[in-house]
Design a protein around this motif. Sequence first.
Motif, PDB file in Angstrom:
ATOM      1  N   HIS A 138      13.849   3.137  -2.225  1.00 15.92           N
ATOM      2  CA  HIS A 138      14.114   1.746  -2.599  1.00 15.92           C
ATOM      3  C   HIS A 138      12.894   1.096  -3.256  1.00 15.92           C
ATOM      4  N   PHE A 139      11.707   1.562  -2.908  1.00 14.84           N
ATOM      5  CA  PHE A 139      10.515   1.116  -3.628  1.00 14.84           C
ATOM      6  C   PHE A 139      10.586   1.598  -5.078  1.00 14.84           C
ATOM      7  N   GLY A 140      11.042   2.827  -5.275  1.00 15.84           N
ATOM      8  CA  GLY A 140      11.197   3.357  -6.628  1.00 15.84           C
ATOM      9  C   GLY A 140      12.219   2.583  -7.439  1.00 15.84           C
ATOM     10  N   ILE A 141      13.309   2.182  -6.791  1.00 16.87           N
ATOM     11  CA  ILE A 141      14.309   1.354  -7.479  1.00 16.87           C
ATOM     12  C   ILE A 141      13.666   0.053  -7.950  1.00 16.87           C
ATOM     13  N   LEU A 179       8.777 -14.685  -5.033  1.00 15.30           N
ATOM     14  CA  LEU A 179       9.583 -15.810  -4.557  1.00 15.30           C
ATOM     15  C   LEU A 179      10.990 -15.361  -4.134  1.00 15.30           C
ATOM     16  N   VAL A 180      11.633 -14.528  -4.951  1.00 17.19           N
ATOM     17  CA  VAL A 180      12.983 -14.085  -4.605  1.00 17.19           C
ATOM     18  C   VAL A 180      12.954 -13.085  -3.448  1.00 17.19           C
ATOM     19  N   TYR A 181      11.847 -12.369  -3.310  1.00 14.62           N
ATOM     20  CA  TYR A 181      11.736 -11.359  -2.246  1.00 14.62           C
ATOM     21  C   TYR A 181      11.450 -11.982  -0.879  1.00 14.62           C
ATOM     22  N   LEU A 182      11.099 -13.256  -0.857  1.00 14.76           N
ATOM     23  CA  LEU A 182      10.836 -13.924   0.413  1.00 14.76           C
ATOM     24  C   LEU A 182      12.123 -14.287   1.154  1.00 14.76           C
ATOM     25  N   VAL A 183      13.285 -14.131   0.498  1.00 10.22           N
ATOM     26  CA  VAL A 183      14.576 -14.337   1.171  1.00 10.22           C
ATOM     27  C   VAL A 183      14.797 -13.173   2.120  1.00 10.22           C
ATOM     28  N   ARG A 184      14.920 -13.458   3.416  1.00  7.93           N
ATOM     29  CA  ARG A 184      14.886 -12.395   4.416  1.00  7.93           C
ATOM     30  C   ARG A 184      16.257 -11.916   4.874  1.00  7.93           C
ATOM     31  N   ASP A 185      17.224 -12.810   4.973  1.00  5.18           N
ATOM     32  CA  ASP A 185      18.514 -12.439   5.558  1.00  5.18           C
ATOM     33  C   ASP A 185      19.422 -11.811   4.509  1.00  5.18           C
ATOM     34  N   LEU A 186      20.098 -10.712   4.881  1.00  5.70           N
ATOM     35  CA  LEU A 186      20.951  -9.985   3.938  1.00  5.70           C
ATOM     36  C   LEU A 186      22.123 -10.835   3.475  1.00  5.70           C
ATOM     37  N   ARG A 187      22.691 -11.627   4.405  1.00  2.00           N
ATOM     38  CA  ARG A 187      23.837 -12.447   4.009  1.00  2.00           C
ATOM     39  C   ARG A 187      23.409 -13.565   3.061  1.00  2.00           C
ATOM     40  N   SER A 188      22.179 -14.032   3.200  1.00  2.00           N
ATOM     41  CA  SER A 188      21.681 -15.082   2.308  1.00  2.00           C
ATOM     42  C   SER A 188      21.583 -14.596   0.868  1.00  2.00           C
ATOM     43  N   LEU A 189      21.575 -13.275   0.696  1.00  2.00           N
ATOM     44  CA  LEU A 189      21.486 -12.700  -0.644  1.00  2.00           C
ATOM     45  C   LEU A 189      22.849 -12.567  -1.319  1.00  2.00           C
ATOM     46  N   VAL A 190      23.936 -12.852  -0.576  1.00  2.00           N
ATOM     47  CA  VAL A 190      25.279 -12.685  -1.146  1.00  2.00           C
ATOM     48  C   VAL A 190      25.469 -13.559  -2.373  1.00  2.00           C
ATOM     49  N   GLN A 326      17.723  -4.595  -3.207  1.00  2.00           N
ATOM     50  CA  GLN A 326      17.228  -3.221  -3.191  1.00  2.00           C
ATOM     51  C   GLN A 326      15.936  -3.109  -2.377  1.00  2.00           C
ATOM     52  N   GLY A 327      15.127  -4.156  -2.398  1.00  2.00           N
ATOM     53  CA  GLY A 327      13.897  -4.131  -1.627  1.00  2.00           C
ATOM     54  C   GLY A 327      14.095  -4.405  -0.150  1.00  2.00           C
ATOM     55  N   ALA A 357       2.823  -7.775  -0.592  1.00  2.00           N
ATOM     56  CA  ALA A 357       2.156  -6.512  -0.886  1.00  2.00           C
ATOM     57  C   ALA A 357       3.111  -5.515  -1.528  1.00  2.00           C
ATOM     58  N   ILE A 358       4.355  -5.470  -1.071  1.00  2.00           N
ATOM     59  CA  ILE A 358       5.344  -4.547  -1.643  1.00  2.00           C
ATOM     60  C   ILE A 358       5.634  -4.903  -3.099  1.00  2.00           C
ATOM     61  N   VAL A 359       5.792  -6.198  -3.376  1.00  2.00           N
ATOM     62  CA  VAL A 359       6.050  -6.622  -4.757  1.00  2.00           C
ATOM     63  C   VAL A 359       4.881  -6.236  -5.658  1.00  2.00           C
ATOM     64  N   LEU A 360       3.668  -6.504  -5.218  1.00  2.00           N
ATOM     65  CA  LEU A 360       2.491  -6.157  -6.019  1.00  2.00           C
ATOM     66  C   LEU A 360       2.393  -4.648  -6.227  1.00  2.00           C
ATOM     67  N   GLY A 361       2.801  -3.883  -5.220  1.00  2.00           N
ATOM     68  CA  GLY A 361       2.813  -2.430  -5.354  1.00  2.00           C
ATOM     69  C   GLY A 361       3.776  -1.966  -6.424  1.00  2.00           C
ATOM     70  N   THR A 362       4.985  -2.543  -6.464  1.00  2.00           N
ATOM     71  CA  THR A 362       5.957  -2.164  -7.499  1.00  2.00           C
ATOM     72  C   THR A 362       5.438  -2.519  -8.883  1.00  2.00           C
ATOM     73  N   VAL A 363       4.753  -3.646  -8.997  1.00  2.00           N
ATOM     74  CA  VAL A 363       4.200  -4.067 -10.285  1.00  2.00           C
ATOM     75  C   VAL A 363       3.134  -3.079 -10.754  1.00  2.00           C
ATOM     76  N   LEU A 364       2.255  -2.660  -9.871  1.00  2.00           N
ATOM     77  CA  LEU A 364       1.196  -1.727 -10.239  1.00  2.00           C
ATOM     78  C   LEU A 364       1.756  -0.370 -10.665  1.00  2.00           C
ATOM     79  N   VAL A 365       2.764   0.129  -9.934  1.00  2.00           N
ATOM     80  CA  VAL A 365       3.381   1.405 -10.303  1.00  2.00           C
ATOM     81  C   VAL A 365       4.075   1.292 -11.655  1.00  2.00           C
TER      82      VAL A 365
END
Length: 445
Positions: A138-141, A179-190, A326-327, A357-365
Motif C-alpha cells: 500500500h505504500f507502493g500504491i 492534510l487528506v491523510y490525516l482523516v483517520r476513520d475508514l467510514r469518514s473516507l466514504v 490506499q494509505g 512521515a509516511i506521506v513524506l516517504g512516498t514523496v521521496l520514493v
Amino acid sequence: MPLRVPLSELKRILATVRLIDNYDPYQHRVVENPMSNLEVYISLLKASIGIGCLAMPKAFQAVGWLNGLISTSIIGTIIIFALHVLLNGIYEVCKRKRVPQLNYPDSMALALQVGPKYLRYVSGGARSTIDFILAFYHFGICCAYVVFIANNLKEIMDFYGYTFDNRFYIFALSLPLVLVYLVRDLRSLVLFNALADAMFVVGFCIVFFYIFRDLPPLSERDTLGNIKGYPLLFGTVLFAIESVGVIISIEAKMKVPQNYLGLYGILNMGLGTSLILYMTVAFFGYWRYGDEIKDSITSNLPMDEFSSRLAKLIFAVAIFLSFALQGFVTIDVCWRRYSEYLKLKKSHPLQYVLRVAIVLGTVLVAVMNSQLLLILSLVGSFSLSYLGLIFPGIMDFCLRYNEGFGPHRIYLWQDIFLVIVGVIGGGVGTWFSIKELIQNYKMKM
C-alpha cells in the motif's frame, strides 16, 4: 457400573456443543461506525479502480489485444477466487478460535499452527512478514499515486507555459497529501470515495470520447503480441484489480458482513465491475493508440483541447482523494506494531506524526523513480503474488490439513494451483520489473 447422566443434563451438554459448533463470528462483531452495503460497494470500487486501470492499455500493447483479453479475464478470475479463499480462511480461523474478528497476519499465524509440523515453526514470523508486505504494497500504491498526480499536473501546466521539473510537482503535493491523510476513520473516507468514483465516471466518458473518435482498423494491432510482455501484464493486472489490505479492512467495517462473499456478494459485484472496466479500457485504448500508447492513457489525450486537459485534472483530483484510502492499511499496520511496542493508545497524537512521515516517504520514493508502469508492475508482482495467491493457498491448506481435502483432494489441488501461480507469476514479474527499474535508473545517472 456405567455412569448415568440425567436427561436434562445431557440435553444441556448437547446444546452447549451445538452452540460451540455453530459459533458465528459475524454475530459477535461490535463495529464502530459500520458501513452499509452501498458504502461498501462504493469503497470497493474506489479501492480497485485507479491508475492501474489507466495503465492497462500499455500492458495490452505488450502482449496483444486477444492475449490481453483472455489473460486478463483468467488472471482476474483467479484473483477474485483467491480472495474468497482468503476471506473464508480468516472466517474459519475466527470460528475455531471463537473470536469475532482477526486481521490477516494473526489469521495466517494461527492457521499455520494447525498445519503440518514443518510449517508450524514459521508461524511466529508470519505476522511480521505479512505486515511488512501489506505495508510495502500500500505504500507502493501511494508512491504510484504521487507519480500519477504529478505527471498529469505537469502536462497541464506545461501546456500553459509553466514548465517545471516533475520533481517540483511531487514535492508540492506533500502538504495537500498530508492534510487528506490525516482523516483517520475508514467510514469518514466514504464521501471522498464517492466523489472520486463520480469523477472517474466523468473522466472515463471523456477518455472514451477520444478513443472512439478515430478508431483505426483492428487489423493494424497485434493479436498475440510477445510472450516477454506477460510479466508486465501479470503485475499490472494484479496491481489494478487487487487491493488485499483495503478489501479485508472494508469487510471488517461492514454492518452486514454476510453479504460480502458468495456468488452474488458485494465482493464479486465490485471486483467484477472493475474487471470489465479494465478490459474495456485496455482493449479500446490499445486499439486506438497502438504502439504509441503511454504508461497512462491520459498522457495520450491531445493537450490542445480543453476537454482532454479537464480529464487529466479530473483523474488527478480523483486519485488525490483516493490517497488516504490506499494509505489506510500502511498506517494501520505501522501504528498497530508501533503502539503495541510502546503501549500507546489508538488515539495517541503520535499517530499524526507517523502519518506525516509516511506521506513524506512516498514523496521521496516518487522523486527517486517516476516510471509509473514499472512501479505498478513491481508492487503488484512482488506483494500481491504473496498476499493474494500464495498465502491464501497456504492458509487454506493448513486449515484443511487435519480435516481432509474433500473428494479427490480437490482443495489440495486448488491450494497447490494458487501457490504455483503466485510463485511463477510473482517471481518472473518481480525480476522483470527490478531489472527494468535498474536500467532506467542507470540511464538517468
